[in-house]
Write a protein that holds these residues in place. Sequence first.
Motif, PDB file in Angstrom:
ATOM      1  N   UNK A  34      -0.976 -19.979  11.718  1.00  0.00           N
ATOM      2  CA  UNK A  34      -0.137 -19.830  10.528  1.00  0.00           C
ATOM      3  C   UNK A  34      -0.593 -18.647   9.679  1.00  0.00           C
ATOM      4  N   UNK A  35      -1.909 -18.461   9.552  1.00  0.00           N
ATOM      5  CA  UNK A  35      -2.426 -17.337   8.771  1.00  0.00           C
ATOM      6  C   UNK A  35      -2.077 -16.007   9.437  1.00  0.00           C
ATOM      7  N   UNK A  36      -2.243 -15.936  10.756  1.00  0.00           N
ATOM      8  CA  UNK A  36      -1.882 -14.709  11.469  1.00  0.00           C
ATOM      9  C   UNK A  36      -0.384 -14.427  11.355  1.00  0.00           C
ATOM     10  N   UNK A  37       0.407 -15.479  11.433  1.00  0.00           N
ATOM     11  CA  UNK A  37       1.846 -15.295  11.316  1.00  0.00           C
ATOM     12  C   UNK A  37       2.230 -14.820   9.923  1.00  0.00           C
ATOM     13  N   UNK A  38       1.580 -15.370   8.905  1.00  0.00           N
ATOM     14  CA  UNK A  38       1.848 -14.929   7.540  1.00  0.00           C
ATOM     15  C   UNK A  38       1.432 -13.474   7.343  1.00  0.00           C
ATOM     16  N   UNK A  39       0.265 -13.104   7.899  1.00  0.00           N
ATOM     17  CA  UNK A  39      -0.181 -11.710   7.803  1.00  0.00           C
ATOM     18  C   UNK A  39       0.803 -10.774   8.493  1.00  0.00           C
ATOM     19  N   UNK A  40       1.248 -11.156   9.683  1.00  0.00           N
ATOM     20  CA  UNK A  40       2.198 -10.311  10.403  1.00  0.00           C
ATOM     21  C   UNK A  40       3.521 -10.207   9.655  1.00  0.00           C
ATOM     22  N   UNK A  41       3.923 -11.294   9.002  1.00  0.00           N
ATOM     23  CA  UNK A  41       5.180 -11.293   8.267  1.00  0.00           C
ATOM     24  C   UNK A  41       5.143 -10.278   7.116  1.00  0.00           C
ATOM     25  N   UNK A  42       3.984 -10.183   6.423  1.00  0.00           N
ATOM     26  CA  UNK A  42       3.872  -9.245   5.307  1.00  0.00           C
ATOM     27  C   UNK A  42       3.552  -7.832   5.782  1.00  0.00           C
ATOM     28  N   UNK A  43       2.791  -7.688   6.866  1.00  0.00           N
ATOM     29  CA  UNK A  43       2.350  -6.359   7.302  1.00  0.00           C
ATOM     30  C   UNK A  43       3.375  -5.649   8.169  1.00  0.00           C
ATOM     31  N   UNK A  44       4.219  -6.400   8.875  1.00  0.00           N
ATOM     32  CA  UNK A  44       5.134  -5.759   9.822  1.00  0.00           C
ATOM     33  C   UNK A  44       6.084  -4.767   9.167  1.00  0.00           C
ATOM     34  N   UNK A  45       6.697  -5.079   8.013  1.00  0.00           N
ATOM     35  CA  UNK A  45       7.596  -4.063   7.412  1.00  0.00           C
ATOM     36  C   UNK A  45       6.884  -2.748   7.110  1.00  0.00           C
ATOM     37  N   UNK A  46       5.661  -2.818   6.562  1.00  0.00           N
ATOM     38  CA  UNK A  46       4.922  -1.590   6.275  1.00  0.00           C
ATOM     39  C   UNK A  46       4.559  -0.851   7.549  1.00  0.00           C
ATOM     40  N   UNK A  47       4.090  -1.579   8.556  1.00  0.00           N
ATOM     41  CA  UNK A  47       3.729  -0.943   9.824  1.00  0.00           C
ATOM     42  C   UNK A  47       4.948  -0.321  10.491  1.00  0.00           C
ATOM     43  N   UNK A  48       6.080  -0.993  10.380  1.00  0.00           N
ATOM     44  CA  UNK A  48       7.296  -0.449  10.972  1.00  0.00           C
ATOM     45  C   UNK A  48       7.723   0.838  10.274  1.00  0.00           C
ATOM     46  N   UNK A  49       7.638   0.855   8.944  1.00  0.00           N
ATOM     47  CA  UNK A  49       7.996   2.060   8.201  1.00  0.00           C
ATOM     48  C   UNK A  49       7.056   3.215   8.533  1.00  0.00           C
ATOM     49  N   UNK A  50       5.759   2.919   8.631  1.00  0.00           N
ATOM     50  CA  UNK A  50       4.795   3.970   8.972  1.00  0.00           C
ATOM     51  C   UNK A  50       5.065   4.498  10.377  1.00  0.00           C
ATOM     52  N   UNK A  51       5.345   3.592  11.301  1.00  0.00           N
ATOM     53  CA  UNK A  51       5.595   4.022  12.676  1.00  0.00           C
ATOM     54  C   UNK A  51       6.856   4.873  12.779  1.00  0.00           C
ATOM     55  N   UNK A  52       7.900   4.486  12.041  1.00  0.00           N
ATOM     56  CA  UNK A  52       9.172   5.204  12.140  1.00  0.00           C
ATOM     57  C   UNK A  52       9.124   6.541  11.430  1.00  0.00           C
ATOM     58  N   UNK A  53       8.517   6.573  10.229  1.00  0.00           N
ATOM     59  CA  UNK A  53       8.578   7.779   9.414  1.00  0.00           C
ATOM     60  C   UNK A  53       7.321   8.632   9.481  1.00  0.00           C
TER      61      UNK A  53
END
Length: 320
Positions: A34-53
């Motif tokens: 659950x903790x890993x899933x919560x971390x991924x839920x908050x971190x994924x948008x930022x990581x996706x933006x960094x990867x794309x831009x």
Amino acid sequence: MTAERPVPTTSAKPRERPGAEPVQHRNRSRRLRREYLLFALFAFPNLALIAVFAYWPVIGNAYLSLTRWDMIAPSPTFVGFENYIHLLTDPSFLRVLRITVIWVVVVVGVSLIGGLALALLFTTAARGRSAASALAFSPHILSGAAVAAVWLFLFDPNYGLSRALFSLFGLDSPHWTTSGQWALPALIIVSIWKGVGFVAIVYLSALQSLPGDVLEAAKLDGANRWQVFRYVKLPLLSPTTLFLLVTQVIAAFQSFDLIAMMTGGGPAGATTTLSWFIYNEGFRQFKAGSAAAGAMIMFVLLMVVTVVQMRFVEKKVHYR
């Protein structure tokens, strides 16, 4: 009459229920998931933006640097390392690198020294310190186009302020922006004037946060002002100096607006830095592959400079 025997008492541990350990292990694993899933839920948008831009454009530019494309053809033509070989063996590009190094070293070096001097002056001035620091910082927030327009008028050899200053000594004002000898110094002067205020404000903030007990102890030990500055303040300011060194080097490499407005890389390439070369190759000469190769060379240079600063300069940084 016989004495009763004492009944032996045993401190037997309570038996653990079978299967309790696996249940605790499953609960712990479920909580971690659950903790890993919560971390991924908050971190994924930022990581996706960094990867794309951030990362994806670098990868795309790296591929484009291996091609030849005039931005008109339907698709680029793969040529391998031909663009890099051409640039690194071209004397004009090597001149661009030399001008870029001169630009970065002079602008960053003078800005750091001048900014530290201004910060020390602001700490000693009691009256008007806020106004002076605001005036020093104001050029940094102005747009490069506005700054360039003002300085073009000041540098005008016929009507500008430089003409009046040189006439006081019986001299003619140089043709700052149209002379190959004076164009680069003119740009360096304007760039330092625009950025030294930011360096001064950062240093001023760092000076005001220095521990007072350490400075008082140095004075009680008989240290004069220069010794306090050299052996106490400078080491304590080293984290700030490292931060400014890294950020100012990157900003100097990427400087573009002043060059575009004041000289356009001229005259005769005297002010063509790496950033202007990339723009000129890509959007004026329509050589997308060559421009991409120049951008990758800048990227590698910035990476090397940053790594060297972090590995060797940071060893002399004193974190308090």
